[in-house]
Design a protein around this motif. Sequence first.
Motif, PDB file in Angstrom:
ATOM      1  N   GLY A  21     -10.604   1.102  -3.563  1.00 48.75           N
ATOM      2  CA  GLY A  21     -10.507   2.541  -3.351  1.00 48.75           C
ATOM      3  C   GLY A  21     -10.222   2.937  -1.906  1.00 48.75           C
ATOM      4  O   GLY A  21     -10.390   4.086  -1.537  1.00 48.75           O
ATOM      5  N   MET A  22      -9.803   2.015  -1.121  1.00 42.62           N
ATOM      6  CA  MET A  22      -9.518   2.278   0.289  1.00 42.62           C
ATOM      7  C   MET A  22      -7.998   2.409   0.465  1.00 42.62           C
ATOM      8  O   MET A  22      -7.325   1.538   1.016  1.00 42.62           O
ATOM      9  CB  MET A  22     -10.098   1.154   1.151  1.00 42.62           C
ATOM     10  CG  MET A  22     -11.598   0.956   0.946  1.00 42.62           C
ATOM     11  SD  MET A  22     -12.241  -0.497   1.791  1.00 42.62           S
ATOM     12  CE  MET A  22     -12.270   0.073   3.481  1.00 42.62           C
ATOM     13  N   GLU A  23      -7.477   3.529  -0.024  1.00 41.18           N
ATOM     14  CA  GLU A  23      -6.030   3.732  -0.086  1.00 41.18           C
ATOM     15  C   GLU A  23      -5.366   3.716   1.296  1.00 41.18           C
ATOM     16  O   GLU A  23      -4.315   3.092   1.463  1.00 41.18           O
ATOM     17  CB  GLU A  23      -5.721   5.055  -0.795  1.00 41.18           C
ATOM     18  CG  GLU A  23      -6.230   5.145  -2.218  1.00 41.18           C
ATOM     19  CD  GLU A  23      -5.561   4.158  -3.156  1.00 41.18           C
ATOM     20  OE1 GLU A  23      -4.374   3.836  -2.949  1.00 41.18           O
ATOM     21  OE2 GLU A  23      -6.236   3.684  -4.087  1.00 41.18           O
ATOM     22  N   ALA A  24      -5.959   4.394   2.263  1.00 40.10           N
ATOM     23  CA  ALA A  24      -5.343   4.477   3.596  1.00 40.10           C
ATOM     24  C   ALA A  24      -5.258   3.105   4.250  1.00 40.10           C
ATOM     25  O   ALA A  24      -4.224   2.739   4.830  1.00 40.10           O
ATOM     26  CB  ALA A  24      -6.128   5.438   4.478  1.00 40.10           C
ATOM     27  N   GLU A  25      -6.340   2.349   4.135  1.00 44.55           N
ATOM     28  CA  GLU A  25      -6.352   1.007   4.715  1.00 44.55           C
ATOM     29  C   GLU A  25      -5.360   0.095   3.998  1.00 44.55           C
ATOM     30  O   GLU A  25      -4.682  -0.726   4.631  1.00 44.55           O
ATOM     31  CB  GLU A  25      -7.756   0.400   4.664  1.00 44.55           C
ATOM     32  CG  GLU A  25      -8.761   1.071   5.578  1.00 44.55           C
ATOM     33  CD  GLU A  25      -9.433   2.285   4.926  1.00 44.55           C
ATOM     34  OE1 GLU A  25      -9.004   2.739   3.836  1.00 44.55           O
ATOM     35  OE2 GLU A  25     -10.395   2.785   5.523  1.00 44.55           O
ATOM     36  N   ALA A  26      -5.264   0.256   2.674  1.00 47.38           N
ATOM     37  CA  ALA A  26      -4.329  -0.556   1.894  1.00 47.38           C
ATOM     38  C   ALA A  26      -2.894  -0.269   2.316  1.00 47.38           C
ATOM     39  O   ALA A  26      -2.095  -1.187   2.495  1.00 47.38           O
ATOM     40  CB  ALA A  26      -4.513  -0.288   0.407  1.00 47.38           C
ATOM     41  N   GLU A  27      -2.589   0.993   2.503  1.00 49.52           N
ATOM     42  CA  GLU A  27      -1.229   1.364   2.903  1.00 49.52           C
ATOM     43  C   GLU A  27      -0.896   0.832   4.304  1.00 49.52           C
ATOM     44  O   GLU A  27       0.205   0.324   4.535  1.00 49.52           O
ATOM     45  CB  GLU A  27      -1.069   2.889   2.869  1.00 49.52           C
ATOM     46  CG  GLU A  27       0.365   3.328   3.082  1.00 49.52           C
ATOM     47  CD  GLU A  27       0.562   4.819   2.864  1.00 49.52           C
ATOM     48  OE1 GLU A  27       1.435   5.370   3.541  1.00 49.52           O
ATOM     49  OE2 GLU A  27      -0.158   5.409   2.036  1.00 49.52           O
ATOM     50  N   ALA A  28      -1.841   0.925   5.218  1.00 54.18           N
ATOM     51  CA  ALA A  28      -1.620   0.396   6.568  1.00 54.18           C
ATOM     52  C   ALA A  28      -1.411  -1.113   6.542  1.00 54.18           C
ATOM     53  O   ALA A  28      -0.544  -1.647   7.249  1.00 54.18           O
ATOM     54  CB  ALA A  28      -2.796   0.753   7.474  1.00 54.18           C
ATOM     55  N   THR A  29      -2.166  -1.791   5.705  1.00 52.10           N
ATOM     56  CA  THR A  29      -2.038  -3.247   5.585  1.00 52.10           C
ATOM     57  C   THR A  29      -0.700  -3.608   4.957  1.00 52.10           C
ATOM     58  O   THR A  29      -0.046  -4.565   5.379  1.00 52.10           O
ATOM     59  CB  THR A  29      -3.203  -3.824   4.767  1.00 52.10           C
ATOM     60  OG1 THR A  29      -4.442  -3.430   5.377  1.00 52.10           O
ATOM     61  CG2 THR A  29      -3.149  -5.329   4.700  1.00 52.10           C
ATOM     62  N   GLU A  30      -0.265  -2.842   3.965  1.00 49.79           N
ATOM     63  CA  GLU A  30       1.046  -3.077   3.363  1.00 49.79           C
ATOM     64  C   GLU A  30       2.162  -2.875   4.382  1.00 49.79           C
ATOM     65  O   GLU A  30       3.147  -3.624   4.391  1.00 49.79           O
ATOM     66  CB  GLU A  30       1.257  -2.166   2.159  1.00 49.79           C
ATOM     67  CG  GLU A  30       0.464  -2.570   0.942  1.00 49.79           C
ATOM     68  CD  GLU A  30       0.599  -1.593  -0.216  1.00 49.79           C
ATOM     69  OE1 GLU A  30       1.331  -0.577  -0.087  1.00 49.79           O
ATOM     70  OE2 GLU A  30      -0.038  -1.835  -1.254  1.00 49.79           O
ATOM     71  N   ASP A  31       2.002  -1.870   5.246  1.00 52.98           N
ATOM     72  CA  ASP A  31       2.998  -1.642   6.291  1.00 52.98           C
ATOM     73  C   ASP A  31       3.071  -2.830   7.251  1.00 52.98           C
ATOM     74  O   ASP A  31       4.160  -3.239   7.667  1.00 52.98           O
ATOM     75  CB  ASP A  31       2.677  -0.353   7.073  1.00 52.98           C
ATOM     76  CG  ASP A  31       2.891   0.904   6.241  1.00 52.98           C
ATOM     77  OD1 ASP A  31       3.582   0.835   5.201  1.00 52.98           O
ATOM     78  OD2 ASP A  31       2.352   1.961   6.638  1.00 52.98           O
ATOM     79  N   GLN A  32       1.905  -3.395   7.583  1.00 51.92           N
ATOM     80  CA  GLN A  32       1.884  -4.587   8.438  1.00 51.92           C
ATOM     81  C   GLN A  32       2.596  -5.751   7.758  1.00 51.92           C
ATOM     82  O   GLN A  32       3.357  -6.479   8.398  1.00 51.92           O
ATOM     83  CB  GLN A  32       0.447  -5.013   8.750  1.00 51.92           C
ATOM     84  CG  GLN A  32      -0.248  -4.197   9.803  1.00 51.92           C
ATOM     85  CD  GLN A  32      -1.648  -4.742  10.038  1.00 51.92           C
ATOM     86  OE1 GLN A  32      -2.416  -4.930   9.089  1.00 51.92           O
ATOM     87  NE2 GLN A  32      -1.979  -5.003  11.289  1.00 51.92           N
ATOM     88  N   ALA A  33       2.347  -5.916   6.477  1.00 48.80           N
ATOM     89  CA  ALA A  33       2.969  -7.007   5.726  1.00 48.80           C
ATOM     90  C   ALA A  33       4.490  -6.845   5.702  1.00 48.80           C
ATOM     91  O   ALA A  33       5.223  -7.818   5.905  1.00 48.80           O
ATOM     92  CB  ALA A  33       2.412  -7.059   4.307  1.00 48.80           C
TER      93      ALA A  33
END
Length: 80
Positions: free
Chosen positions: A58-70
Motif C-alpha cells: 500500500g505504499m504507492e508513492a514509494e513504489a512509483e519512486a522505486t519503479e522510476d529508479q529501476a
Amino acid sequence: MKKILLAAPAVLLVAACGGSPAEEAEDVQEEVIEAQGDVLDEQAEALDAQADALEDAGMEAEAEATEDQAEAMEDAADEM
C-alpha cells in the motif's frame, strides 16, 4: 634463414590470438562494459521486485519512486 623460420610461428601465433595487445585490451574493455550493463539490469530487476512489494504493502508513492529508479537503471544499462 633459420631466424625467419623461427619467427614465422610467432607471427602466426599472434595472428591467431586476435591481433595486437591494443585490440585485446579493447576487447576486454568492451566485455567489462557489457558486464557492468548486466549488473545494472540485475539491479533494476531487484528494484522492480521491491517496487512490487511496496505496492502490495500500500505504499504507492514509494513504489512509483522505486519503479522510476529501476527504469533509469535499465536505460543506463541499455546505453552501455
